[in-house]
Design a protein around this motif. Structure first.
Motif, PDB file in Angstrom:
ATOM      1  N   ILE A 132       0.813  -1.226   0.000  1.00 31.81           N
ATOM      2  CA  ILE A 132       0.000   0.000   0.000  1.00 31.81           C
ATOM      3  C   ILE A 132       0.843   1.272   0.000  1.00 31.81           C
ATOM      4  N   PHE A 133       1.946   1.280   0.738  1.00 28.89           N
ATOM      5  CA  PHE A 133       2.726   2.515   0.865  1.00 28.89           C
ATOM      6  C   PHE A 133       3.481   2.810  -0.429  1.00 28.89           C
ATOM      7  N   GLY A 134       3.199   3.987  -0.958  1.00 25.60           N
ATOM      8  CA  GLY A 134       3.790   4.393  -2.230  1.00 25.60           C
ATOM      9  C   GLY A 134       2.902   4.085  -3.418  1.00 25.60           C
ATOM     10  N   ARG A 135       1.743   3.482  -3.171  1.00 24.31           N
ATOM     11  CA  ARG A 135       0.821   3.121  -4.252  1.00 24.31           C
ATOM     12  C   ARG A 135      -0.218   4.220  -4.439  1.00 24.31           C
ATOM     13  N   LYS A 136      -0.589   4.447  -5.675  1.00 26.33           N
ATOM     14  CA  LYS A 136      -1.651   5.403  -5.987  1.00 26.33           C
ATOM     15  C   LYS A 136      -2.989   4.797  -5.572  1.00 26.33           C
ATOM     16  N   ALA A 137      -3.864   5.624  -5.015  1.00 26.79           N
ATOM     17  CA  ALA A 137      -5.187   5.175  -4.589  1.00 26.79           C
ATOM     18  C   ALA A 137      -5.974   4.619  -5.778  1.00 26.79           C
ATOM     19  N   GLY A 138      -6.736   3.561  -5.523  1.00 28.02           N
ATOM     20  CA  GLY A 138      -7.629   3.002  -6.533  1.00 28.02           C
ATOM     21  C   GLY A 138      -6.965   2.151  -7.584  1.00 28.02           C
ATOM     22  N   THR A 139      -5.816   1.543  -7.256  1.00 29.66           N
ATOM     23  CA  THR A 139      -5.071   0.838  -8.311  1.00 29.66           C
ATOM     24  C   THR A 139      -4.789  -0.637  -8.034  1.00 29.66           C
ATOM     25  N   VAL A 140      -5.415  -1.246  -7.035  1.00 33.13           N
ATOM     26  CA  VAL A 140      -5.178  -2.675  -6.804  1.00 33.13           C
ATOM     27  C   VAL A 140      -5.893  -3.470  -7.893  1.00 33.13           C
ATOM     28  N   LEU A 191      -3.777  11.111  -5.339  1.00 33.46           N
ATOM     29  CA  LEU A 191      -3.680  10.579  -3.978  1.00 33.46           C
ATOM     30  C   LEU A 191      -2.806   9.333  -3.978  1.00 33.46           C
ATOM     31  N   GLU A 192      -1.731   9.423  -3.227  1.00 32.71           N
ATOM     32  CA  GLU A 192      -0.817   8.291  -3.050  1.00 32.71           C
ATOM     33  C   GLU A 192      -0.782   7.945  -1.566  1.00 32.71           C
ATOM     34  N   TRP A 193      -0.764   6.647  -1.277  1.00 41.70           N
ATOM     35  CA  TRP A 193      -0.781   6.201   0.120  1.00 41.70           C
ATOM     36  C   TRP A 193       0.612   6.289   0.727  1.00 41.70           C
ATOM     37  N   SER A 194       0.717   7.144   1.718  1.00 41.70           N
ATOM     38  CA  SER A 194       1.929   7.309   2.521  1.00 41.70           C
ATOM     39  C   SER A 194       1.506   7.123   3.973  1.00 41.70           C
ATOM     40  N   LEU A 203       1.177  -2.187   9.566  1.00 37.51           N
ATOM     41  CA  LEU A 203       1.091  -2.295   8.114  1.00 37.51           C
ATOM     42  C   LEU A 203       2.457  -2.168   7.454  1.00 37.51           C
ATOM     43  N   LEU A 204       3.279  -1.270   7.968  1.00 36.13           N
ATOM     44  CA  LEU A 204       4.633  -1.133   7.424  1.00 36.13           C
ATOM     45  C   LEU A 204       5.404  -2.435   7.552  1.00 36.13           C
ATOM     46  N   SER A 205       5.215  -3.145   8.651  1.00 37.85           N
ATOM     47  CA  SER A 205       5.935  -4.398   8.862  1.00 37.85           C
ATOM     48  C   SER A 205       5.318  -5.563   8.090  1.00 37.85           C
ATOM     49  N   ALA A 206       4.010  -5.510   7.839  1.00 41.08           N
ATOM     50  CA  ALA A 206       3.308  -6.657   7.262  1.00 41.08           C
ATOM     51  C   ALA A 206       3.103  -6.571   5.760  1.00 41.08           C
ATOM     52  N   THR A 207       3.295  -5.410   5.167  1.00 38.67           N
ATOM     53  CA  THR A 207       2.922  -5.241   3.760  1.00 38.67           C
ATOM     54  C   THR A 207       4.089  -4.976   2.825  1.00 38.67           C
ATOM     55  N   ARG A 208       5.274  -5.065   3.311  1.00 41.50           N
ATOM     56  CA  ARG A 208       6.418  -4.777   2.413  1.00 41.50           C
ATOM     57  C   ARG A 208       7.070  -6.042   1.947  1.00 41.50           C
TER      58      ARG A 208
END
Length: 128
Positions: free
Chosen positions: A57-65, A82-85, A123-128
């Protein structure tokens, strides 16, 4: 004079050994995230559920999954940049409908700032 030196030394030692203010708790964030697991998956290969998978999610543009049907509001937010930071996720978690009006996330938000920070740390620990 000796009392002053002893006092200063004690304060320095205590402050060095005390937990740092603002230190975030991954385990607490994971526990709080249980509220989110109804709709969101995390981790490598996570699948979309009612909400999009949050892997990367971090660094991804909203609405792009890939494969997730977003609201028009979330798609428009992504198109507008909108980018997720950590900062934007924190604002979104506080008030999802206020941050992106007319998005389809029904969750009312996490009003406690320390809970939001812990969830983001998780989330930082689980999603990278």
């Amino acid at each position: 004079m000796k009392i002053g030196i002893v006092w200063i030394t004690a304060v320095v030692l205590l402050s060095a050994s005390a937990p740092q203010a603002g230190a975030q708790d991954v385990a607490n964030g994971e526990s709080i995230f249980k509220k989110c697991r109804v709709c969101h998956n995390v981790g490598p290969g996570a699948a979309n559920k009612i909400g999009p998978a949050l892997q990367g999610i971090f660094g991804r543009k909203a609405g792009t999954v890939e494969g997730f049907k977003y609201s028009d509001a979330m798609l428009a937010a992504g198109v507008k940049g909108l980018e997720w930071s950590e900062a934007t996720v924190a604002k979104y978690l506080e008030d999802p409908r206020g941050f992106v009006p007319e998005n389809k996330m029904a969750f009312p938000g996490l009003k406690d700032e320390s809970e939001r920070k812990d969830v983001i740390t998780y989330l930082l620990s689980a999603t990278r």
